[in-house]
Design an enzyme around this catalytic site. Structure first.
Site, PDB file in Angstrom:
ATOM      1  N   SER A  62       1.811  10.107 -13.429  1.00 17.38           N
ATOM      2  CA  SER A  62       0.591   9.650 -12.755  1.00 17.38           C
ATOM      3  C   SER A  62       0.042  10.608 -11.714  1.00 17.38           C
ATOM      4  O   SER A  62      -1.034  10.351 -11.155  1.00 17.38           O
ATOM      5  CB  SER A  62       0.823   8.280 -12.120  1.00 17.38           C
ATOM      6  OG  SER A  62       0.848   7.284 -13.110  1.00 17.38           O
ATOM      7  N   LYS A  70      -3.480  11.645 -12.329  1.00 18.48           N
ATOM      8  CA  LYS A  70      -4.648  10.899 -11.853  1.00 18.48           C
ATOM      9  C   LYS A  70      -5.414  11.671 -10.783  1.00 18.48           C
ATOM     10  O   LYS A  70      -6.591  11.382 -10.534  1.00 18.48           O
ATOM     11  CB  LYS A  70      -4.220   9.531 -11.315  1.00 18.48           C
ATOM     12  CG  LYS A  70      -3.702   8.573 -12.395  1.00 18.48           C
ATOM     13  CD  LYS A  70      -3.335   7.226 -11.798  1.00 18.48           C
ATOM     14  CE  LYS A  70      -2.946   6.217 -12.865  1.00 18.48           C
ATOM     15  NZ  LYS A  70      -1.657   6.494 -13.500  1.00 18.48           N
ATOM     16  N   SER A  86      -1.563   3.232  -8.685  1.00 12.90           N
ATOM     17  CA  SER A  86      -1.325   4.055  -9.872  1.00 12.90           C
ATOM     18  C   SER A  86      -1.731   3.306 -11.132  1.00 12.90           C
ATOM     19  O   SER A  86      -0.971   3.199 -12.100  1.00 12.90           O
ATOM     20  CB  SER A  86       0.141   4.487  -9.958  1.00 12.90           C
ATOM     21  OG  SER A  86       0.274   5.637 -10.750  1.00 12.90           O
TER      22      SER A  86
END
Length: 472
Positions: free
Chosen positions: A61, A64, A304
């Protein structure tokens, strides 16, 4: 009994070793794992670290950061997703003569109550029935709703919820299992308003029986939103919370809309039907707008949230006039980072917007480029939305950073997949100087004693971060 690496065990109790150099600690990383580390000063700090900084590893993540930065730079903080109610026809005597259409855009925060508000707008116009059909226009996105490299055995859980223009209630259904005594069958519960069908034949066993039989809870996805739960759970909890990812987004939204029409007292003569291809615009009767992008990015980064990230990436991909999909979203993210930051993601592999794909590979150096840009633009929602160690989001309970001097001192994006755990963000060193850092740890194995392995990883990560803090 839990076991620690000898060197890490010493550092847990010896203040004299807290400032051990990072090279020594890296050598005591979990057995068989890979570590990549980059630390760079944001001012006059003197600590600089580049250890495997160009090594390509699964970002999880932390990816991101790419999606969020590109989205904010291209779409802007005030961008909002729209869900529109359109009509082809006219009202007459309390009836809508013709068809209606709901045009979805993949708003990741769209809720059931929002759809009820749209239907309430019809009642406010005196409409009590619809003579035609109600179309669901999901043409904003195209292609698969699950990304390349998403593991098949996790598709039924909510962190793998399908990325669809027809997104409602996070494409996720909460349920639970009530565990009784070993030897009994667990009782399944799902709220009655949820249009899913679940058959449960889950047995309750003791932890010792579970270890002996290697039994586990298993979920099979059938056609539509039909599921079967089988296997076992232990009696260690009285209630086991479950979250199902919606399997068929169109069927789910169709069922919810039918129920909400009935609840609103609006009769539909026709059917609720899926529209896959875009049509000519009809006159707009009502519109719902999502929270502004700045708020969506904050939630995406703090929690997340994979669905938020993938729907936002696909939305970037449709800015050129074509429907959004994973490939166009990735292309748009790469183009924005190259244009705005001068970052060329090569070599790298990116397959989605969330980092959930096991195919993704990036380097600490590439993540650091984005962090450096954000440090120069701290007014951006992406910078502001990063979790803070021990205080917010996915860092609130990360055991390696919940105690001083790291608590409240680290602001970073987390990233965790099977075998990988990462941090990318900022910290203030003991000298008062500010630094950016990327720590990627991969090829991790929990082995047979997962609790001990997690303890070793936590101890390793904390001691490495403490070393950077003291040396910084």
């Amino acid at each position: 009994m839990r076991h620690f690496l000898p060197g890490l065990l010493l550092t847990l109790f010896s203040p004299l070793l807290l400032a051990a150099d990072w090279q020594t600690i890296v050598q005591e990383r979990p057995a068989g794992s890979q570590v990549a580390l980059l630390v760079a000063p944001l001012g006059k700090g003197k600590l600089k670290v580049e250890y495997n900084a160009s090594l390509l590893l699964p970002p999880a993540s932390t990816q991101k950061l790419f999606t969020a930065t590109a989205a904010e730079l291209v779409l802007g903080d005030d961008f909002r997703f729209e869900t529109r109610l359109e009509g082809r026809g006219h009202p007459q005597g309390g009836q809508w003569q013709g068809d209606l259409r709901l045009v979805f855009s993949g708003a990741p925060d769209l809720k059931r109550d929002d759809l009820a508000d749209l239907l309430a707008s019809l009642k406010a116009k005196g409409i009590r029935s619809i003579s035609g059909d109600l179309f669901l226009d999901g043409s904003a996105f195209d292609g698969y709703e699950r990304g390349p490299g998403w593991p098949w055995d996790n598709l039924g859980v909510c962190y793998s919820a399908p990325s669809s223009s027809l997104t409602l209630e996070h494409n996720c259904v909460a349920a639970s299992l009530d565990a009784g005594k070993p030897g009994s069958q667990a009782r399944f519960y799902v709220p009655p308003h949820q249009p899913v069908e679940v058959k449960s034949v889950v047995q309750v066993v003791s932890p010792e029986q579970q270890q002996q039989s290697l039994c586990e809870l298993m979920l099979d996805r059938g056609p539509g939103n039909h599921y079967q739960l089988h296997g076992c759970v232990t009696d260690e909890r009285s209630v086991w919370p479950l979250n199902f990812a919606v399997n068929d987004t169109a069927a789910y939204v169709q069922s919810v809309l039918s129920a909400e029409l009935s609840r609103a007292g609006i009769h539909l003569d026709g059917r609720v039907r899926r529209q896959r291809q875009p049509g000519k615009p009809w006159p707009q009767l009502a519109v719902l707008r999502s929270a502004p992008l700045a708020d969506l990015l904050k939630e995406m980064l703090e929690e997340s949230d994979n669905l938020f990230a993938d729907n936002i990436a696909k939305t970037l991909g449709r800015q050129g006039g074509e429907p959004g999909d994973f490939a166009r979203g990735v292309r748009a993210v790469k183009a924005a980072l190259k244009d705005k930051l001068g970052l060329t993601l090569n070599p790298a592999t990116i397959k989605d917007g969330s980092g959930l794909s096991r195919d993704n590979l990036v380097s600490p150096r590439q993540l650091a480029t984005v962090l450096d840009y954000l440090a120069q633009h701290q007014e951006m929602a992406v910078y502001q939305g990063l979790p803070v160690a021990g205080l917010s989001g996915t860092l609130k309970f990360r055991h390696s950073v919940t105690r001083p001097p790291l608590k409240g001192n680290i602001k970073a994006k987390t990233g965790t997949l099977n075998g990988s755990t990462n941090l990318a963000g900022y910290f203030t060193g003991a000298s008062g100087q500010r630094y950016l850092f990327v720590l990627m740890t991969s090829s991790l194995s929990l082995g047979d004693d997962s609790d001990a392995a997690k303890d070793r990883l936590t101890a390793f990560e904390r001691q490495l971060l403490l070393s950077l803090y003291h040396q910084g």
